[in-house]
Structures are given as structure tokens and as C-alpha cells.
Scaffold this motif. Structure first.
Motif, PDB file in Angstrom:
ATOM      1  N   VAL B  98       0.862  -1.187   0.000  1.00  0.00           N
ATOM      2  CA  VAL B  98       0.000   0.000   0.000  1.00  0.00           C
ATOM      3  C   VAL B  98       0.891   1.228   0.000  1.00  0.00           C
ATOM      4  O   VAL B  98       1.785   1.359   0.842  1.00  0.00           O
ATOM      5  CB  VAL B  98      -0.921   0.006   1.235  1.00  0.00           C
ATOM      6  CG1 VAL B  98      -1.722   1.305   1.290  1.00  0.00           C
ATOM      7  CG2 VAL B  98      -1.854  -1.189   1.195  1.00  0.00           C
ATOM      8  N   VAL B 100      -0.235   4.916  -0.652  1.00  0.00           N
ATOM      9  CA  VAL B 100      -0.781   6.128  -0.034  1.00  0.00           C
ATOM     10  C   VAL B 100      -2.217   5.970   0.475  1.00  0.00           C
ATOM     11  O   VAL B 100      -2.727   6.873   1.124  1.00  0.00           O
ATOM     12  CB  VAL B 100      -0.754   7.318  -1.039  1.00  0.00           C
ATOM     13  CG1 VAL B 100       0.667   7.761  -1.310  1.00  0.00           C
ATOM     14  CG2 VAL B 100      -1.468   6.966  -2.333  1.00  0.00           C
ATOM     15  N   ALA B 101      -2.863   4.834   0.180  1.00  0.00           N
ATOM     16  CA  ALA B 101      -4.274   4.677   0.551  1.00  0.00           C
ATOM     17  C   ALA B 101      -4.431   4.695   2.075  1.00  0.00           C
ATOM     18  O   ALA B 101      -3.707   4.004   2.787  1.00  0.00           O
ATOM     19  CB  ALA B 101      -4.824   3.366  -0.016  1.00  0.00           C
ATOM     20  N   THR B 102      -5.378   5.500   2.564  1.00  0.00           N
ATOM     21  CA  THR B 102      -5.602   5.552   4.013  1.00  0.00           C
ATOM     22  C   THR B 102      -6.328   4.283   4.469  1.00  0.00           C
ATOM     23  O   THR B 102      -7.009   3.623   3.683  1.00  0.00           O
ATOM     24  CB  THR B 102      -6.477   6.761   4.384  1.00  0.00           C
ATOM     25  OG1 THR B 102      -7.712   6.672   3.661  1.00  0.00           O
ATOM     26  CG2 THR B 102      -5.782   8.082   4.048  1.00  0.00           C
ATOM     27  N   SER B 105     -10.003   4.501   3.763  1.00  0.00           N
ATOM     28  CA  SER B 105     -10.434   4.288   2.382  1.00  0.00           C
ATOM     29  C   SER B 105     -10.423   2.809   2.011  1.00  0.00           C
ATOM     30  O   SER B 105     -11.119   2.386   1.108  1.00  0.00           O
ATOM     31  CB  SER B 105      -9.530   5.066   1.420  1.00  0.00           C
ATOM     32  OG  SER B 105      -8.251   4.462   1.342  1.00  0.00           O
ATOM     33  N   ARG B 106      -9.625   2.019   2.728  1.00  0.00           N
ATOM     34  CA  ARG B 106      -9.507   0.595   2.372  1.00  0.00           C
ATOM     35  C   ARG B 106     -10.606  -0.255   2.987  1.00  0.00           C
ATOM     36  O   ARG B 106     -10.789  -1.398   2.602  1.00  0.00           O
ATOM     37  CB  ARG B 106      -8.138   0.064   2.770  1.00  0.00           C
ATOM     38  CG  ARG B 106      -7.025   0.630   1.871  1.00  0.00           C
ATOM     39  CD  ARG B 106      -5.668   0.571   2.531  1.00  0.00           C
ATOM     40  NE  ARG B 106      -5.312  -0.776   2.918  1.00  0.00           N
ATOM     41  CZ  ARG B 106      -4.431  -1.064   3.862  1.00  0.00           C
ATOM     42  NH1 ARG B 106      -3.826  -0.091   4.509  1.00  0.00           N
ATOM     43  NH2 ARG B 106      -4.157  -2.306   4.156  1.00  0.00           N
ATOM     44  N   HIS B 184     -12.956   9.064   5.113  1.00  0.00           N
ATOM     45  CA  HIS B 184     -12.648   8.955   3.680  1.00  0.00           C
ATOM     46  C   HIS B 184     -13.765   9.564   2.838  1.00  0.00           C
ATOM     47  O   HIS B 184     -13.517  10.302   1.897  1.00  0.00           O
ATOM     48  CB  HIS B 184     -12.438   7.498   3.276  1.00  0.00           C
ATOM     49  CG  HIS B 184     -12.257   7.324   1.788  1.00  0.00           C
ATOM     50  ND1 HIS B 184     -11.126   7.741   1.124  1.00  0.00           N
ATOM     51  CD2 HIS B 184     -13.087   6.838   0.829  1.00  0.00           C
ATOM     52  CE1 HIS B 184     -11.255   7.498  -0.171  1.00  0.00           C
ATOM     53  NE2 HIS B 184     -12.442   6.960  -0.383  1.00  0.00           N
TER      54      HIS B 184
END
Lengths: 253, 237
Positions: B98, B100-102, B105-106, B184
Motif C-alpha cells: 500500500v 498512499v491509501a488511508t 479508504s480501504r 474517507h
């Protein structure tokens, strides 16, 4: 020159329908090699041993053709920002490293062999609307159509997309939004492209969807791995253009 | 196929639908918190507000029907998107990374499903009184227009409900998950609607995340506040 002993876990798949698996290889490389040259060394070893070399796509080896596609340790094009796999040098790794090398994973990009996938869906997205319709004949005067410098710069930054598909490979939804949006935005930013904006937005997004790519979750993993560092601002532009095109279009829906 | 059907059938349009329904649901989340915070003003404020809502009569049902359809559309589009996204990658990576995905958001689908489960539980708990009937069935007598009437004692129900630590734990966990979902969702909807500008977007993202955390904290304060005895004048009615 320092030799590096590496253990590679590479996806091997004989053909589109064949069952694939990760195979482990050992290779001796040095830090001045590019990642592809390291694979060349491995393939030479394999050929000398009478084994099938690892199939991977490559052409220019200078970061502009967009073919040397592989996911290296979970990252499309490897750990170095803003570079393709061919520009990635082995100094990014250290002696004794274990490296996973896998193909792009997307239903829309079927595997042809080993690390090579079929990116024809990108061609069909371009064919659906990624062009301008201009008459043939004598070229008009340069500077006849004024383009603001900032727009020209933006258009250029989107046009830098090499269509490698790293955005799809990095996206958890295998969405090709960054590719589609970059191709849309670079024409949208120029007066010659804007006249066909509505038709282009409709055609490209619907072709994108028809190819079986996923939807955008706004995580921006695509932007993080893009070797040309295309901005997700293009996706916001396409989101707005598509929405407004569907609602405004006068073609029968 | 109508324009709206064409829009909602596309990947971008489904996201636009998620964004628009998300905005409407967020307004409800804000409004509901405003109402709930009356608990800090005491019994009369809460019960007057509850009586006012009940007094809306048919209009209350219009609002509820609108809210329900927005909620259902948000869920239906989420399922449609998740199915598309799952089909788009059926074979994953042996080694994933991963960038940059927070975290928020996942896990949108997971936090969303938890919020749905919580909404159903919350309705059964405080609206319908199925879960804890004894706490729900409390009334108070008030003089209104010179006559004594009996009305639902919402304040008492909430206080008695949150004197039981098990409900406090459930509500706090649910509100952390709601906050995560909004962390998100709120900032993401601007991108989906095409609002992006190098000058404003960083501020939009920060403000949206702050609002998500503030909403979550506001909701969490109620069960925790009741348990710690911080709510408004207990005896006043």
C-alpha cells in the motif's frame, strides 16, 4: 563493483489458459544494472541450462515506451518513484534481498505469458474517443489558435502518459481511470480537443467500463505509482465532464 | 434507457450517486447529532424536541421515507460498485504493497456494513424499543396548555440505556466506525463530483476529515457523558 546475490520469486505461466505459479530463482547481479538487465542475466542462465526464459515485455529501455510492466514487491515498476522498471537500478536493492516479480493483475489485462499481459483494452479506449477530428489539407498558421501557457503545460503533463497500465495494476479495483482521464484531459485542455469533449467523455468512460475495469475509490495509489506522475486532477476533470455529458447530451440515449 | 439510468450504470455515475446520497446522509448525521446533544440541556429540552418531531405527523413520514430511499440507494450503488470492482481483479498479488491509501479508504465496505448493522440495532433499541423494552417504555407527565398529558420520556430512556456499559461500548465502537467511514467519504465526494483545485483541495480534505472526527466525537460524548454523569439536570422535568 559489488556483486549482489538475489532470490527472485517470479510468476511463470506458459500461456493464457495455463496454470501459473511463482517460481524461485537465484541470480547474481550488480548495482549498476537496471532491473531488466538483471532479468537478462537470469534469462541467459536459464537459456544455458536449457530452461524457458522468463517472458517480459521491453522495448525502449528508457522509460518512454510503457512496455516493461511488472509488479515488483507489490509495486508496479518497483520502489522508485516516477520511473519505469527499465529505469529502476539494482542499487535500489541490497545483497541478499528476496524480490517478488508479478504481472499486472486485472481481468481486463489477461496474461499472455509469464509477465506479459494484453493491454489491448487501452487501445480500444483510445479508439473510442482519444483523438481529435480535423480535416486534412494545408496546415493552418502556427499560433492561429491561441493556447494559454498554463493550459499547454497541463495538457503536456497529461499527454506524458505512456499507457503502461501501472495505474490499473496499483488500483485495488483494477480501475483504469487515471489512464482514461489522462488521455481525456490532455485533449480537454486544448481548444482543438474541447469541441468533441462531450462525445469523447461518454465514449471513453463507457469503453473503460465495458472492458471490465473497476471504479475509482479515490485512494490515489495510481498517482503514487505512475512513472510519469500523472495527477489525479485529470480524474476529477473526467468525473465532471462525464456527468455533465450524460445529463446534457442531445444524442438519443 | 433514461439519462439517469445511463449515469448510474456507469462507474463514474455510480460514484456520483454515492457522493450525492452520501451528502444527504451526512446532513442527517449532522442534524441528528444536533438533536442528540440536547441531552446536555436536560430532560425538558430532549423531550420537547422529541414531542416536536412526533408532532410533525405525516411530514415526519415524508422525511423518513426520503431518508430511507437515500440510504437504500447508497447501499444498492455500493453493492453495484463492489461487484464491479471485485470482478475487475479476481487474482490478487502474492506480495501486496500500500503506497498512499488511508486505512479508512480501504475498509469503506466493512465500515459501511457495520454502520448499517448499527442503524438497525439503534432503531430496534431506541425507536422501536425491541431490545430493551423496560428502558424504552418510560413516560413523563407534563402540563401543556393547562392540561396534564403523558408523553414519552426520551431523556430517561437515553440515560437509563447508557447507564448499562454494554450499550455504551456498542455505541462508541459504532461511532468510531462511522467516523472512519466519513473520514474517507466526506473528502472523497469532492473528487467524485469533480471539485479539485490545487489551491483549495488540501483545505477541503483537512476540513472534511476534521468534521468526520468532530461528528464521531460528538456522538461518542453522549453515551460516555451519560455513563460519567455529565448530562443535564437529572431531576428537572
Amino acid at each position: 563493483m559489488q556483486d549482489m546475490r538475489l532470490k527472485l520469486h517470479i510468476w511463470r505461466q506458459a500461456g493464457p489458459e495455463a496454470q501459473g505459479a511463482l517460481r524461485t530463482y537465484e541470480v547474481t547481479a550488480n548495482e549498476h544494472m537496471s532491473f531488466l538487465e538483471m532479468l537478462d542475466v537470469l534469462n541467459q542462465d536459464l537459456i544455458e541450462k536449457g530452461e524457458e526464459p522468463v517472458a517480459f515485455e521491453h522495448d525502449c529501455r528508457e522509460g518512454i515506451c510503457g512496455t516493461c510492466n511488472m509488479v515488483i514487491d507489490g509495486r508496479p515498476h518497483g520502489p522508485q518513484k516516477g520511473t519505469t522498471a527499465c529505469q529502476l537500478h539494482m542499487r535500489a536493492f541490497k545483497d541478499g534481498d528476496e524480490i517478488h516479480v508479478e504481472p499486472w493483475r486485472a481481468t481486463a489485462f489477461p496474461i499472455i505469458k509469464d509477465l506479459v499481459v494484453d493491454r489491448a483494452p487501452f487501445d480500444r479506449i483510445i479508439a473510442s474517443g482519444g483523438f481529435v477530428s480535423v480535416n486534412t489539407g494545408a496546415a493552418q498558421d502556427a499560433n492561429e489558435i491561441p493556447v494559454p501557457k498554463a493550459d499547454a503545460d497541463d495538457a503536456f503533463s497529461y499527454a506524458a502518459c505512456i499507457g503502461c497500465g501501472a495505474c490499473v495494476a496499483a488500483c485495488k479495483n483494477a480501475s483504469a481511470m487515471l489512464f482514461t482521464a489522462a488521455k481525456f484531459a490532455h485533449l480537454e485542455k486544448l481548444p482543438q480537443g474541447r469541441v468533441e469533449s462531450e462525445r469523447r467523455a461518454l465514449a471513453m468512460v463507457e469503453q473503460h467500463d465495458a472492458e471490465g475495469f473497476g471504479a475509482c475509490t479515490n485512494q490515489y495509489e495510481c498517482e503514487a505509482v505512475c512513472p510519469k506522475e500523472i495527477s489525479v486532477t485529470s480524474i476529477a476533470m473526467l468525473n465532471k465532464a462525464y456527468r455533465s455529458a450524460v445529463l446534457k447530451t442531445r444524442e438519443t440515449v | 434507457m433514461s439519462r439517469f439510468q445511463r449515469l448510474l450504470a456507469s462507474s463514474i455515475g455510480a460514484k456520483v450517486g454515492m457522493a450525492v446520497t452520501g451528502i444527504l446522509l451526512s446532513f442527517f448525521v449532522i442534524g441528528h447529532l444536533m438533536g442528540n446533544l440536547l441531552v446536555y440541556q436536560g430532560r425538558q429540552a430532549v423531550n420537547d424536541y422529541a414531542a416536536f418531531l412526533k408532532g410533525l405527523g405525516p411530514w415526519l413520514w415524508v422525511v423518513r421515507a426520503g431518508l430511507l430511499s437515500v440510504f437504500v440507494l447508497h447501499i444498492v450503488l455500493a453493492i453495484q460498485l463492489k461487484r464491479r470492482n471485485r470482478a475487475a481483479r479476481t487474482v490478487g498479488y502474492a506480495k501486496d504493497h500500500v503506497n498512499v491509501a488511508t486505512v479508512a479508504s480501504r475498509y469503506m465496505v466493512l465500515t459501511g456494513m457495520c454502520v448499517l448493522a448499527f442503524v438497525l440495532l439503534h432503531l430496534a433499541h431506541f425507536t422501536l424499543g425491541w431490545i430493551d423494552p423496560a428502558t424504552h417504555a418510560v413516560t413523563e407527565k407534563v402540563i401543556q396548555g393547562g392540561v396534564e398529558i403523558e408523553r414519552h420520556d426520551v431523556y430517561q430512556m437515553v440515560v437509563a440505556g447508557f447507564r448499562q456499559p454494554v450499550y455504551v461500548v456498542i455505541y462508541v465502537v459504532a461511532m468510531v466506525l462511522l467516523g472512519t467511514h466519513l473520514f474517507h467519504g466526506l473528502q472523497s465526494l469532492f473528487q467524485t463530483l469533480g471539485v479539485r483545485h490545487p489551491g483549495y483541495t488540501p483545505t477541503i480534505v483537512r476540513v472534511c476529515r476534521l468534521v468526520a472526527v468532530a461528528l464521531s466525537a460528538g456522538y461518542i460524548s453522549i453515551p460516555v457523558g451519560v455513563l460519567l454523569g455529565l448530562t443535564g439536570a437529572e431531576g428537572a422535568s
